[in-house]
Design a protein around this motif. Structure first.
Motif, PDB file in Angstrom:
ATOM      1  N   ILE A   1      -1.903  -1.248  -3.691  1.00 32.16           N
ATOM      2  CA  ILE A   1      -3.020  -0.374  -3.306  1.00 32.16           C
ATOM      3  C   ILE A   1      -2.500   1.063  -3.314  1.00 32.16           C
ATOM      4  O   ILE A   1      -1.534   1.391  -2.621  1.00 32.16           O
ATOM      5  CB  ILE A   1      -3.573  -0.741  -1.914  1.00 32.16           C
ATOM      6  CG1 ILE A   1      -4.045  -2.193  -1.887  1.00 32.16           C
ATOM      7  CG2 ILE A   1      -4.688   0.194  -1.506  1.00 32.16           C
ATOM      8  CD1 ILE A   1      -4.283  -2.743  -0.500  1.00 32.16           C
TER       9      ILE A   1
ATOM     10  N   ILE B   1      -7.717   1.241   2.758  1.00 32.43           N
ATOM     11  CA  ILE B   1      -6.828   0.069   2.642  1.00 32.43           C
ATOM     12  C   ILE B   1      -7.517  -1.161   3.234  1.00 32.43           C
ATOM     13  O   ILE B   1      -7.453  -2.263   2.669  1.00 32.43           O
ATOM     14  CB  ILE B   1      -5.473   0.353   3.324  1.00 32.43           C
ATOM     15  CG1 ILE B   1      -4.655   1.360   2.514  1.00 32.43           C
ATOM     16  CG2 ILE B   1      -4.668  -0.937   3.511  1.00 32.43           C
ATOM     17  CD1 ILE B   1      -3.505   1.976   3.261  1.00 32.43           C
TER      18      ILE B   1
ATOM     19  N   ALA C   1       0.857  -1.200   0.000  1.00 38.28           N
ATOM     20  CA  ALA C   1       0.000   0.000   0.000  1.00 38.28           C
ATOM     21  C   ALA C   1       0.880   1.234   0.000  1.00 38.28           C
ATOM     22  O   ALA C   1       1.794   1.373   0.836  1.00 38.28           O
ATOM     23  CB  ALA C   1      -0.905  -0.019   1.205  1.00 38.28           C
TER      24      ALA C   1
END
Length: 392
Positions: free
Chosen positions: A375, A361, A346
């Motif tokens: 992400i 997330i 992420a």
């Protein structure tokens, strides 16, 4: 007996003769006084007065002569008394004059003393006037004086208390009653009690009040796991050392092992065993084996660590902290969270809008289970949508 009678007769004879002599003397004296009085009397027969004619006195009869004799006797007696009174007055005057002559000097002394007393009284009056002037104060000066008095009283009290305390401390320091018999360690988990006692250098039998708590604190804090120390003396013969330990929160890969770091950035330990903690990547701190334990990360890494602490706090609130395995802090404007078990990375960006970013997330992790990819939440999520890029 004959001798004694002779002596008595002689004494009586002598006494009578002395009496006769004294009587003769007194008669002579009375005659002399009368003669003087007669001399002092004024008579026309004895004196010659110019321009004055003496009148012939008429012949007196027998009756008148008797009366005149009586009158003359009375006048003589009166004159005698007057002369006696005059003599008495003269004697008194002479005595007074003698006394006055004798009292001249002491009178001068008295005058001097009076003058001195007057000057002293004046000085006293002036002094009293000055005192009264000083005592007449303005309200501000009066308040100031009262404050000074109160302050002096407080100071005196504190001095007395200080002296008493010093006396008590001295008695306690040299009394065998306060020798240490028990050393109690509280709050230790990773460090053993033996290690803490050895670091403290306290021995049984030491006086409880001779221990320097600041020095003891410094000695025990040589161990990097110890964060805070509290020392309490349990009378009469025990000492309690309460400890708050530092706990490892993150890991840094170093050589073939790992460095344990707490939340404040202190380096606690180098170990080969890997703990289930997130690993920090991209740190700028120069690490050496000689100067590691007990030291802190550099300022740049500490600033980045403050952002990571916020991220991890929000992650714990959302129950995803255990999924984060690595955190890349090489670029603080593009922080990366690596989920190894989920095979995802992420990209958070900077520290703005962390709550929204962590929530998104979490939603993406739930929707894309079993899918590897990236992400992207490093944008303004109020204007743009997050992106999940699947790994091919």
């Amino acid at each position: 007996m004959a001798k004694k009678t002779k002596e008595r007769d002689f004494n009586l004879y002598h006494f009578e003769e002395t009496k006769k002599i004294e009587k003769k003397r007194n008669k002579k004296k009375s005659k002399q006084v009368k003669e003087k009085e007669s001399d002092n009397k004024f008579s026309f027969d004895n004196e010659i007065v110019i321009g004055v004619t003496k009148l012939e006195q008429p012949k007196k009869t027998s009756r008148t002569s008797k009366v005149t004799k009586q009158k003359n006797s009375k006048t003589i007696d009166a004159k005698k008394q007057d002369s006696k009174n005059n003599e008495m007055k003269r004697e008194k005057i002479n005595k007074k004059s003698k006394k006055s002559n004798l009292e001249v000097k002491p009178k001068k002394k008295q005058e001097k003393l009076k003058k001195e007393n007057k000057s002293q009284q004046k000085n006293k009056k002036e002094q009293n006037y000055k005192k009264i002037k000083k005592e007449i104060l303005t309200p501000e000066e009066y308040e100031r004086k009262e404050k000074i008095k109160k302050r002096n009283l407080y100071i005196a009290k504190y001095i007395m208390l200080g002296i008493l305390l010093i006396g008590v401390i001295l008695c306690a320091m040299f009394s065998p009653l306060f020798n240490i018999k028990d050393i109690i360690i509280e709050g230790n988990e990773t460090i053993s009690t033996e290690q803490i006692i050895s670091l403290s250098k306290i021995q049984l039998g030491d006086n409880l009040f001779k221990i320097n708590s600041a020095k003891l604190n410094k000695q025990i804090k040589e161990n990097p796991y110890i964060d805070e120390i509290k020392i309490t003396r349990k009378l009469p013969s025990a000492i309690v050392i309460s400890i708050i330990e530092r706990k490892p929160a993150y890991l840094i890969e170093y050589a073939n092992g790992y460095i344990y770091i707490d939340k404040k950035g202190y380096i606690l330990k180098i170990s080969e065993t890997k703990l289930e903690l997130p690993i920090l990547q991209g740190t700028e701190t120069i690490l050496n084996e000689d100067s590691l334990e007990g030291e802190r990360l550099c300022i740049e890494d500490l600033n980045k660590l403050s952002i990571i602490l916020k991220v991890m706090q929000i992650a714990t609130d959302n129950d995803i902290q255990n999924l984060i395995n690595r955190i890349d802090i090489e670029n603080e404007n593009n922080i990366k969270l690596i989920f190894e078990t989920e095979e995802k990375t992420a990209y958070i960006g900077d520290s703005s809008n962390l709550n929204i970013k962590i929530l998104t997330i979490k939603e993406i992790l739930q929707k894309t289970k079993g899918e590897a990819g990236e992400i992207l939440v490093n944008m303004d999520l109020n204007k743009e949508y997050p992106v999940f890029r699947e790994r091919v």
